[in-house]
Design a protein around this motif. Structure first.
Motif, PDB file in Angstrom:
ATOM      1  N   ALA A   1       3.408  17.201   9.852  1.00 53.82           N
ATOM      2  CA  ALA A   1       3.290  16.809   8.456  1.00 53.82           C
ATOM      3  C   ALA A   1       4.684  16.596   7.926  1.00 53.82           C
ATOM      4  O   ALA A   1       5.496  15.969   8.568  1.00 53.82           O
ATOM      5  CB  ALA A   1       2.518  17.856   7.682  1.00 53.82           C
ATOM      6  N   ASP A   2       5.030  17.155   6.767  1.00 57.44           N
ATOM      7  CA  ASP A   2       6.308  16.825   6.158  1.00 57.44           C
ATOM      8  C   ASP A   2       7.324  17.921   6.363  1.00 57.44           C
ATOM      9  O   ASP A   2       7.197  18.768   7.213  1.00 57.44           O
ATOM     10  CB  ASP A   2       6.106  16.538   4.664  1.00 57.44           C
TER      11      ASP A   2
ATOM     12  N   GLY B   1       0.809  -1.208   0.000  1.00 54.08           N
ATOM     13  CA  GLY B   1       0.000   0.000   0.000  1.00 54.08           C
ATOM     14  C   GLY B   1       0.841   1.256   0.000  1.00 54.08           C
ATOM     15  O   GLY B   1       2.073   1.208   0.103  1.00 54.08           O
ATOM     16  N   VAL B   2       0.173   2.376  -0.109  1.00 52.47           N
ATOM     17  CA  VAL B   2       0.814   3.688  -0.104  1.00 52.47           C
ATOM     18  C   VAL B   2       0.153   4.528   0.978  1.00 52.47           C
ATOM     19  O   VAL B   2      -1.073   4.534   1.110  1.00 52.47           O
ATOM     20  CB  VAL B   2       0.671   4.391  -1.469  1.00 52.47           C
ATOM     21  N   LEU B   3       0.975   5.230   1.738  1.00 57.50           N
ATOM     22  CA  LEU B   3       0.478   6.031   2.849  1.00 57.50           C
ATOM     23  C   LEU B   3       0.580   7.506   2.506  1.00 57.50           C
ATOM     24  O   LEU B   3       1.643   7.991   2.108  1.00 57.50           O
ATOM     25  CB  LEU B   3       1.301   5.726   4.103  1.00 57.50           C
ATOM     26  N   TYR B   4      -0.540   8.217   2.649  1.00 50.64           N
ATOM     27  CA  TYR B   4      -0.576   9.659   2.394  1.00 50.64           C
ATOM     28  C   TYR B   4      -0.895  10.380   3.701  1.00 50.64           C
ATOM     29  O   TYR B   4      -1.815   9.996   4.434  1.00 50.64           O
ATOM     30  CB  TYR B   4      -1.658  10.015   1.374  1.00 50.64           C
ATOM     31  N   LYS B   5      -0.155  11.444   3.989  1.00 47.66           N
ATOM     32  CA  LYS B   5      -0.376  12.261   5.185  1.00 47.66           C
ATOM     33  C   LYS B   5      -1.194  13.481   4.844  1.00 47.66           C
ATOM     34  O   LYS B   5      -0.866  14.229   3.914  1.00 47.66           O
ATOM     35  CB  LYS B   5       0.967  12.709   5.774  1.00 47.66           C
ATOM     36  N   ALA B   6      -2.299  13.693   5.546  1.00 46.89           N
ATOM     37  CA  ALA B   6      -3.100  14.903   5.368  1.00 46.89           C
ATOM     38  C   ALA B   6      -2.426  16.052   6.100  1.00 46.89           C
ATOM     39  O   ALA B   6      -2.182  15.974   7.300  1.00 46.89           O
ATOM     40  CB  ALA B   6      -4.515  14.688   5.915  1.00 46.89           C
TER      41      ALA B   6
ATOM     42  N   VAL C   1      -1.362  19.900   0.599  1.00 46.46           N
ATOM     43  CA  VAL C   1      -2.576  19.321   1.159  1.00 46.46           C
ATOM     44  C   VAL C   1      -2.341  17.883   1.622  1.00 46.46           C
ATOM     45  O   VAL C   1      -2.788  17.484   2.693  1.00 46.46           O
ATOM     46  CB  VAL C   1      -3.717  19.359   0.119  1.00 46.46           C
ATOM     47  N   PHE C   2      -1.637  17.112   0.800  1.00 43.91           N
ATOM     48  CA  PHE C   2      -1.282  15.742   1.156  1.00 43.91           C
ATOM     49  C   PHE C   2       0.183  15.506   0.803  1.00 43.91           C
ATOM     50  O   PHE C   2       0.703  16.072  -0.157  1.00 43.91           O
ATOM     51  CB  PHE C   2      -2.145  14.724   0.402  1.00 43.91           C
ATOM     52  N   ASP C   3       0.820  14.637   1.580  1.00 38.46           N
ATOM     53  CA  ASP C   3       2.198  14.259   1.305  1.00 38.46           C
ATOM     54  C   ASP C   3       2.288  12.748   1.280  1.00 38.46           C
ATOM     55  O   ASP C   3       1.766  12.066   2.175  1.00 38.46           O
ATOM     56  CB  ASP C   3       3.125  14.812   2.385  1.00 38.46           C
ATOM     57  N   GLN C   4       2.922  12.197   0.269  1.00 37.28           N
ATOM     58  CA  GLN C   4       3.092  10.755   0.173  1.00 37.28           C
ATOM     59  C   GLN C   4       4.235  10.324   1.077  1.00 37.28           C
ATOM     60  O   GLN C   4       5.373  10.728   0.891  1.00 37.28           O
ATOM     61  CB  GLN C   4       3.357  10.348  -1.277  1.00 37.28           C
ATOM     62  N   GLU C   5       3.933   9.491   2.069  1.00 41.58           N
ATOM     63  CA  GLU C   5       4.909   9.110   3.075  1.00 41.58           C
ATOM     64  C   GLU C   5       5.667   7.848   2.705  1.00 41.58           C
ATOM     65  O   GLU C   5       6.799   7.657   3.149  1.00 41.58           O
ATOM     66  CB  GLU C   5       4.209   8.889   4.425  1.00 41.58           C
TER      67      GLU C   5
END
Length: 480
Positions: free
Chosen positions: A473-474, A205-210, A229-233
């Protein structure tokens, strides 16, 4: 096949800890701790490791003063969270060239050149600059902020999240120090990275951070529109926001009939109903529809559906100082707390007895950078905004019935059964026995009593925390 979070990891129970102690001292407990039914399932996987929660661990940082000063200056000037290098000793094992940066959102509002590094929230990455460097298979550690001295509220919440059958994070109490200074009691939790994903889910899977300044709105099909808005973790070398954008398009733009019929193809509906019920029962106002937009979205590459993953529970059980007084046990705001600029008290808002809010503070007005959607009949959501997925989910009769059922089931499973009280008692015992020099007994007892009161009336803490104190977040800016 729908991916389900694994339920084979939580912190070691006191039964496991006692058995381990007896073995180390050459005594017999008269039974096998590994098969003890009173032990929670992750005891075997964390016992003796850095995430063995029956132990108060030691995290000691060594950083150059100039590096720290430049990092703070950069954050003050630009909002960027720059990485620096540090030497980190964890439970006596020393690691060189470790990545270190600030981690948080409004918990960093009061950061200045006078900030004490032992009080700040940190992300420690053992493998940032040294490939493969880890401890017991873990490389990233988050030193959390909390408005209480014990951080019992977040520790208990994370254990209960696991017992609810949802993906959680390991958490341990620690003796935290910087450059040989005085130790401070801090909660250290697992960061949500690729290793965490593999530990919690059975599928790729892929995890995205809001991000805290964003929302779940659809902003078109251009990935650049979602940069803040979202960052791919996870799988960051192959960034792909297409599944996320398609999901946001569906939850925002599908008509009600299509939403009801097809949401299950896009979202783990049962897990989401459980998530919403859990966050409400523990009184966390800083969840998916709180001011910090706190959540991750996990995309299952096999089923093509998403799971909402919980993050940030330092406002659980009333957050700002637990049940008895809102922002602090004595009604005072925590030291160094500064509300967002321009916030004013909303009409009809009455703070808890004895609580004094800073002049101009408004828990109902959205800080700059946040967008409030309101629910589908026009009423505002909880403090700081709402979330289109939550609104549409609860507006649907069948989905809302699942949420209501999850509320009833979790209340029985976690609270009426006494499971939550057992978790609280275990954490208190660890801190009392091993950290009495870091937190006095009176404070520990008082903060435990606040949580115990919340456990007796699940969801009652929901209104006692006026807003967000921490998120992350990032590396891109202040919203990380």
């Amino acid at each position: 096949m729908r991916s389900r979070p694994r339920t084979t990891r939580t912190r070691a129970s006191l039964a496991t800890a006692v058995a381990t102690t007896l073995m180390l001292t050459g005594c017999s407990s008269g039974g096998d701790a590994a098969t003890d039914e009173t032990s929670r399932s992750a005891g075997a996987s964390t016992s003796g490791s850095v995430y063995d929660a029956s132990i108060v661990h030691t995290f000691a940082l060594e950083i150059e003063d100039d590096d720290f000063d430049q990092m703070i200056a950069a954050y003050e000037d630009t909002g960027e969270k720059e990485w620096i290098t540090a030497t980190v000793t964890i439970d006596g094992e020393t690691f060189e060239d470790v990545g270190l940066r600030l981690k948080g959102n409004s918990s960093l509002m009061s950061v200045s050149s006078d900030a004490e590094p032992t009080d700040l929230p940190w992300l420690i990455d053992l493998g940032k600059y040294v490939d493969g460097q880890d401890l017991d298979g873990y490389s990233e550690f988050v030193v959390r902020s909390n408005t209480t001295e014990s951080a019992l509220n977040e520790a208990v919440a994370l254990d209960l999240l696991e017992q609810a059958g949802l993906a959680s994070e390991h958490a341990v109490a620690s003796r935290f120090s910087v450059n040989g200074g005085e130790e401070k009691l801090r909660l250290v939790v697992q960061n949500l990275d690729g290793d965490w994903d593999e530990e919690n889910f059975d599928t790729e899977g892929v995890l995205y951070k809001a991000e805290s300044g964003g929302d779940y709105s659809y902003r078109g099909d251009d990935p650049s529109a979602y940069e803040d808005v979202f960052d791919q973790e996870t799988d960051s070398d192959e960034e792909n926001l297409e599944p996320l954008i398609e999901f946001l398009d569906f939850i925002n733009n599908s008509d009600d009939a299509t939403f009801a019929d097809e949401l299950g193809d896009h979202l783990d509906v049962e897990a989401f109903a459980t998530y919403l019920a859990f966050e409400d029962l523990i009184g966390n106002t800083d969840d998916i529809d709180g001011p910090g937009n706190n959540s991750y979205l996990r995309y299952d590459e096999e089923s093509g559906s998403f799971t909402v993953v919980a993050w940030d529970h330092n406002l659980a059980f009333g957050g700002f100082g637990m049940m008895g007084g809102g922002p602090g046990r004595d009604g005072e705001m925590p030291e160094g707390f500064e509300p967002p600029e321009g916030m004013e008290r909303p009409e009809g808002f009455e703070p808890p007895e004895g609580m004094e809010l800073p002049e101009g503070f408004d828990p109902g007005e959205v800080p700059e950078g946040f967008e409030r959607h309101g629910d589908r009949d026009g009423a505002p959501g909880r403090f700081g905004g709402s979330n289109i997925l939550v609104e549409r989910f609860k507006a649907d009769e069948d989905f809302n019935a699942r949420y209501e059922q999850a509320l009833a089931d979790l209340e029985e499973q976690l609270f009426t059964s006494g499971a939550a009280q057992e978790v609280l008692d275990e954490w208190v015992a660890v801190l009392s026995d091993q950290a009495g020099d870091l937190i006095d007994a009176e404070t520990l007892d008082a903060e435990a009593a606040d949580i115990e009161a919340a456990l007796e009336d699940p969801g009652s803490a929901q209104s006692s925390a006026p807003g967000d104190t921490d998120d992350d977040a990032d590396d891109k800016g202040r919203n990380s």
